[in-house]
Design a protein around this motif. Structure first.
Motif, PDB file in Angstrom:
ATOM      1  N   GLY A  69     -75.936  65.599   1.112  1.00  0.00           N
ATOM      2  CA  GLY A  69     -75.876  64.477   2.042  1.00  0.00           C
ATOM      3  C   GLY A  69     -76.671  64.724   3.302  1.00  0.00           C
ATOM      4  O   GLY A  69     -77.254  63.784   3.869  1.00  0.00           O
ATOM      5  N   ARG A  70     -76.734  65.953   3.755  1.00  0.00           N
ATOM      6  CA  ARG A  70     -77.474  66.264   4.977  1.00  0.00           C
ATOM      7  C   ARG A  70     -78.988  66.218   4.761  1.00  0.00           C
ATOM      8  O   ARG A  70     -79.757  66.269   5.721  1.00  0.00           O
ATOM      9  CB  ARG A  70     -77.063  67.638   5.506  1.00  0.00           C
ATOM     10  CG  ARG A  70     -77.333  68.803   4.574  1.00  0.00           C
ATOM     11  CD  ARG A  70     -76.794  70.089   5.171  1.00  0.00           C
ATOM     12  NE  ARG A  70     -77.488  70.431   6.402  1.00  0.00           N
ATOM     13  CZ  ARG A  70     -78.496  71.328   6.473  1.00  0.00           C
ATOM     14  NH1 ARG A  70     -78.897  71.960   5.383  1.00  0.00           N
ATOM     15  NH2 ARG A  70     -79.068  71.580   7.618  1.00  0.00           N
ATOM     16  N   GLU A  71     -79.407  66.125   3.519  1.00  0.00           N
ATOM     17  CA  GLU A  71     -80.835  66.000   3.208  1.00  0.00           C
ATOM     18  C   GLU A  71     -81.223  64.549   2.918  1.00  0.00           C
ATOM     19  O   GLU A  71     -82.377  64.266   2.601  1.00  0.00           O
ATOM     20  CB  GLU A  71     -81.177  66.864   1.997  1.00  0.00           C
ATOM     21  CG  GLU A  71     -80.869  68.342   2.185  1.00  0.00           C
ATOM     22  CD  GLU A  71     -80.933  69.118   0.888  1.00  0.00           C
ATOM     23  OE1 GLU A  71     -81.585  68.634  -0.061  1.00  0.00           O
ATOM     24  OE2 GLU A  71     -80.324  70.194   0.813  1.00  0.00           O
ATOM     25  N   ASN A  72     -80.267  63.647   3.033  1.00  0.00           N
ATOM     26  CA  ASN A  72     -80.476  62.240   2.699  1.00  0.00           C
ATOM     27  C   ASN A  72     -81.025  61.510   3.926  1.00  0.00           C
ATOM     28  O   ASN A  72     -80.271  61.199   4.849  1.00  0.00           O
ATOM     29  CB  ASN A  72     -79.154  61.637   2.235  1.00  0.00           C
ATOM     30  CG  ASN A  72     -79.310  60.245   1.674  1.00  0.00           C
ATOM     31  OD1 ASN A  72     -80.395  59.825   1.327  1.00  0.00           O
ATOM     32  ND2 ASN A  72     -78.200  59.520   1.589  1.00  0.00           N
ATOM     33  N   ARG A  73     -82.320  61.235   3.934  1.00  0.00           N
ATOM     34  CA  ARG A  73     -82.979  60.689   5.117  1.00  0.00           C
ATOM     35  C   ARG A  73     -83.718  59.395   4.793  1.00  0.00           C
ATOM     36  O   ARG A  73     -84.156  59.177   3.661  1.00  0.00           O
ATOM     37  CB  ARG A  73     -83.979  61.708   5.690  1.00  0.00           C
ATOM     38  CG  ARG A  73     -83.390  63.100   5.945  1.00  0.00           C
ATOM     39  CD  ARG A  73     -82.502  63.122   7.170  1.00  0.00           C
ATOM     40  NE  ARG A  73     -81.743  64.369   7.276  1.00  0.00           N
ATOM     41  CZ  ARG A  73     -82.244  65.500   7.780  1.00  0.00           C
ATOM     42  NH1 ARG A  73     -83.495  65.550   8.175  1.00  0.00           N
ATOM     43  NH2 ARG A  73     -81.461  66.573   7.884  1.00  0.00           N
ATOM     44  N   SER A  74     -83.888  58.570   5.798  1.00  0.00           N
ATOM     45  CA  SER A  74     -84.665  57.346   5.640  1.00  0.00           C
ATOM     46  C   SER A  74     -86.067  57.681   5.146  1.00  0.00           C
ATOM     47  O   SER A  74     -86.728  58.580   5.659  1.00  0.00           O
ATOM     48  CB  SER A  74     -84.756  56.616   6.980  1.00  0.00           C
ATOM     49  OG  SER A  74     -85.548  55.459   6.871  1.00  0.00           O
ATOM     50  N   GLY A  75     -86.520  56.975   4.125  1.00  0.00           N
ATOM     51  CA  GLY A  75     -87.827  57.218   3.550  1.00  0.00           C
ATOM     52  C   GLY A  75     -87.833  58.274   2.470  1.00  0.00           C
ATOM     53  O   GLY A  75     -88.787  58.377   1.694  1.00  0.00           O
ATOM     54  N   ASN A  76     -86.772  59.073   2.406  1.00  0.00           N
ATOM     55  CA  ASN A  76     -86.665  60.114   1.386  1.00  0.00           C
ATOM     56  C   ASN A  76     -85.206  60.287   0.984  1.00  0.00           C
ATOM     57  O   ASN A  76     -84.607  61.350   1.177  1.00  0.00           O
ATOM     58  CB  ASN A  76     -87.235  61.436   1.909  1.00  0.00           C
ATOM     59  CG  ASN A  76     -87.317  62.496   0.822  1.00  0.00           C
ATOM     60  OD1 ASN A  76     -87.478  62.183  -0.361  1.00  0.00           O
ATOM     61  ND2 ASN A  76     -87.202  63.756   1.217  1.00  0.00           N
ATOM     62  N   THR A 129     -77.771  57.376   4.419  1.00  0.00           N
ATOM     63  CA  THR A 129     -78.710  58.238   5.140  1.00  0.00           C
ATOM     64  C   THR A 129     -78.282  58.472   6.586  1.00  0.00           C
ATOM     65  O   THR A 129     -77.564  57.668   7.174  1.00  0.00           O
ATOM     66  CB  THR A 129     -80.122  57.626   5.136  1.00  0.00           C
ATOM     67  OG1 THR A 129     -80.044  56.266   5.606  1.00  0.00           O
ATOM     68  CG2 THR A 129     -80.746  57.637   3.754  1.00  0.00           C
ATOM     69  N   GLY A 130     -78.741  59.604   7.138  1.00  0.00           N
ATOM     70  CA  GLY A 130     -78.585  59.856   8.574  1.00  0.00           C
ATOM     71  C   GLY A 130     -77.567  60.909   8.970  1.00  0.00           C
ATOM     72  O   GLY A 130     -77.402  61.191  10.148  1.00  0.00           O
ATOM     73  N   TRP A 131     -76.897  61.520   7.992  1.00  0.00           N
ATOM     74  CA  TRP A 131     -75.834  62.471   8.329  1.00  0.00           C
ATOM     75  C   TRP A 131     -76.314  63.919   8.228  1.00  0.00           C
ATOM     76  O   TRP A 131     -77.104  64.274   7.362  1.00  0.00           O
ATOM     77  CB  TRP A 131     -74.621  62.258   7.422  1.00  0.00           C
ATOM     78  CG  TRP A 131     -73.877  61.011   7.793  1.00  0.00           C
ATOM     79  CD1 TRP A 131     -74.119  59.741   7.342  1.00  0.00           C
ATOM     80  CD2 TRP A 131     -72.817  60.904   8.736  1.00  0.00           C
ATOM     81  NE1 TRP A 131     -73.261  58.859   7.943  1.00  0.00           N
ATOM     82  CE2 TRP A 131     -72.444  59.542   8.796  1.00  0.00           C
ATOM     83  CE3 TRP A 131     -72.126  61.824   9.525  1.00  0.00           C
ATOM     84  CZ2 TRP A 131     -71.429  59.074   9.627  1.00  0.00           C
ATOM     85  CZ3 TRP A 131     -71.106  61.367  10.349  1.00  0.00           C
ATOM     86  CH2 TRP A 131     -70.767  60.008  10.397  1.00  0.00           C
ATOM     87  N   GLU A 132     -75.812  64.720   9.146  1.00  0.00           N
ATOM     88  CA  GLU A 132     -76.135  66.140   9.218  1.00  0.00           C
ATOM     89  C   GLU A 132     -74.857  66.889   9.580  1.00  0.00           C
ATOM     90  O   GLU A 132     -73.829  66.273   9.911  1.00  0.00           O
ATOM     91  CB  GLU A 132     -77.232  66.369  10.267  1.00  0.00           C
ATOM     92  CG  GLU A 132     -77.637  67.800  10.554  1.00  0.00           C
ATOM     93  CD  GLU A 132     -78.135  68.568   9.348  1.00  0.00           C
ATOM     94  OE1 GLU A 132     -77.254  69.014   8.577  1.00  0.00           O
ATOM     95  OE2 GLU A 132     -79.363  68.727   9.191  1.00  0.00           O
ATOM     96  N   VAL A 133     -74.865  68.196   9.497  1.00  0.00           N
ATOM     97  CA  VAL A 133     -73.721  69.026   9.870  1.00  0.00           C
ATOM     98  C   VAL A 133     -73.976  69.626  11.248  1.00  0.00           C
ATOM     99  O   VAL A 133     -75.064  70.155  11.517  1.00  0.00           O
ATOM    100  CB  VAL A 133     -73.500  70.151   8.845  1.00  0.00           C
ATOM    101  CG1 VAL A 133     -72.369  71.077   9.296  1.00  0.00           C
ATOM    102  CG2 VAL A 133     -73.197  69.562   7.474  1.00  0.00           C
ATOM    103  N   ASP A 134     -72.982  69.528  12.123  1.00  0.00           N
ATOM    104  CA  ASP A 134     -73.094  70.097  13.462  1.00  0.00           C
ATOM    105  C   ASP A 134     -72.751  71.588  13.397  1.00  0.00           C
ATOM    106  O   ASP A 134     -71.637  71.998  13.708  1.00  0.00           O
ATOM    107  CB  ASP A 134     -72.151  69.359  14.418  1.00  0.00           C
ATOM    108  CG  ASP A 134     -72.314  69.794  15.865  1.00  0.00           C
ATOM    109  OD1 ASP A 134     -73.211  70.623  16.131  1.00  0.00           O
ATOM    110  OD2 ASP A 134     -71.545  69.324  16.721  1.00  0.00           O
TER     111      ASP A 134
END
Length: 263
Positions: free
Chosen positions: A92-99, A138-143
């Motif tokens: 999920g943390r690799e799920n980005r807009s455009g990719n 898209t848009g999630w990352e781990v803090d």
């Protein structure tokens, strides 16, 4: 803030341990049963520590399993998707807009909520639903340096229009759970009820019992406790035809021996 999160989790563990010491049998059974359900849910919303390594993520994941073990399944689905262990495990943390990365979107539909098909064999979703759902996620990352929570970055989110299960809009994470549970409520209720039945009764579900469980799941607004309580209190659960029909898993057998020896 990391220390605050870990301290909170440790207190929950100690509280459970202390409640088990000197409490009556009912309290000890309640604690043990919540742990049993946490084990079940960990095999449903599965992750793998070898993928994310960091032990605090495992601790926080197990806290999530315990917290929602008998609660609102919709909230459970929402929270688990942005849990750090899950964000790492299913990319999920690799799920980005455009990719976009489809891993979590696919598992969310196939394994975590509704299954590939409904009870009649009809498809519950399409590949395009997965593609569009992944864009909404898209848009999630781990803090990693702060709270250890999932954290949202707007500049990584795809704000375009998506069509998911027939509904079109500029959907984001907060929209996903309502869409799934409104468009596929009956399918989700049936799928999860079957899994609960298989876990506690027998691998081949009784269709009438599953139908009753699913109806109660819908009626209660996807609360887990009423469904589990109804199953375990039912005459069917104590039927000679199903008693002793399940083979204990290695974990169940080991913990049963440990409990017996500690008594």
């Amino acid at each position: 803030r990391q220390n605050d999160r870990l301290a909170e989790y440790q207190w929950e563990v100690y509280r459970a341990m202390l409640s088990d010491v000197g409490s009556d049998l009912l309290d000890r059974t309640a604690v043990a049963f919540r742990e049993r359900l946490a084990l079940f849910w960990s095999n449903h919303f599965v992750t793998e520590q070898e993928v994310y390594f960091f032990s605090p993520f495992l601790a926080l994941y197990w806290q999530l399993m315990r917290t929602h073990a008998l609660g609102d399944f919709r909230q459970f689905v929402y929270d688990v998707g942005i849990d750090p262990a899950m964000l790492i495990y299913l990319n999920g943390r690799e799920n980005r807009s455009g990719n976009p990365n489809e891993n979590y979107a696919r598992e969310l539909l196939e394994l975590f909520t509704m299954g590939i098909t409904d009870s009649s064999g009809a498809a519950n979703y399409t590949q395009q639903d997965i593609v569009e759902l992944s864009r909404a996620l898209t848009g999630w990352e781990v803090d990693f340096q702060g709270t250890l929570d999932g954290i949202f970055y707007d500049f990584w989110h795809d704000r375009g229009s998506k069509t998911i299960l027939g509904r079109t809009g500029a959907w984001g994470y907060d929209d996903i759970v309502p869409i799934l549970f409104e468009e596929r409520a009956e399918q989700i209720a049936d799928f999860i009820s079957r899994k609960i039945y298989r876990e506690f009764v027998y691998d081949v579900p009784s269709e009438p019992v599953v139908a009753q469980m699913a109806a109660l799941f819908l009626q209660s607004g996807f609360q887990i406790e009423p469904v589990v309580r109804a199953l375990l209190n039912s005459a069917h659960f104590f039927d000679e035809a199903v008693i002793r029909s399940r083979i204990k898993s290695p974990v169940e057998r080991s913990m049963g021996l440990w409990t017996t020896l500690q008594a």
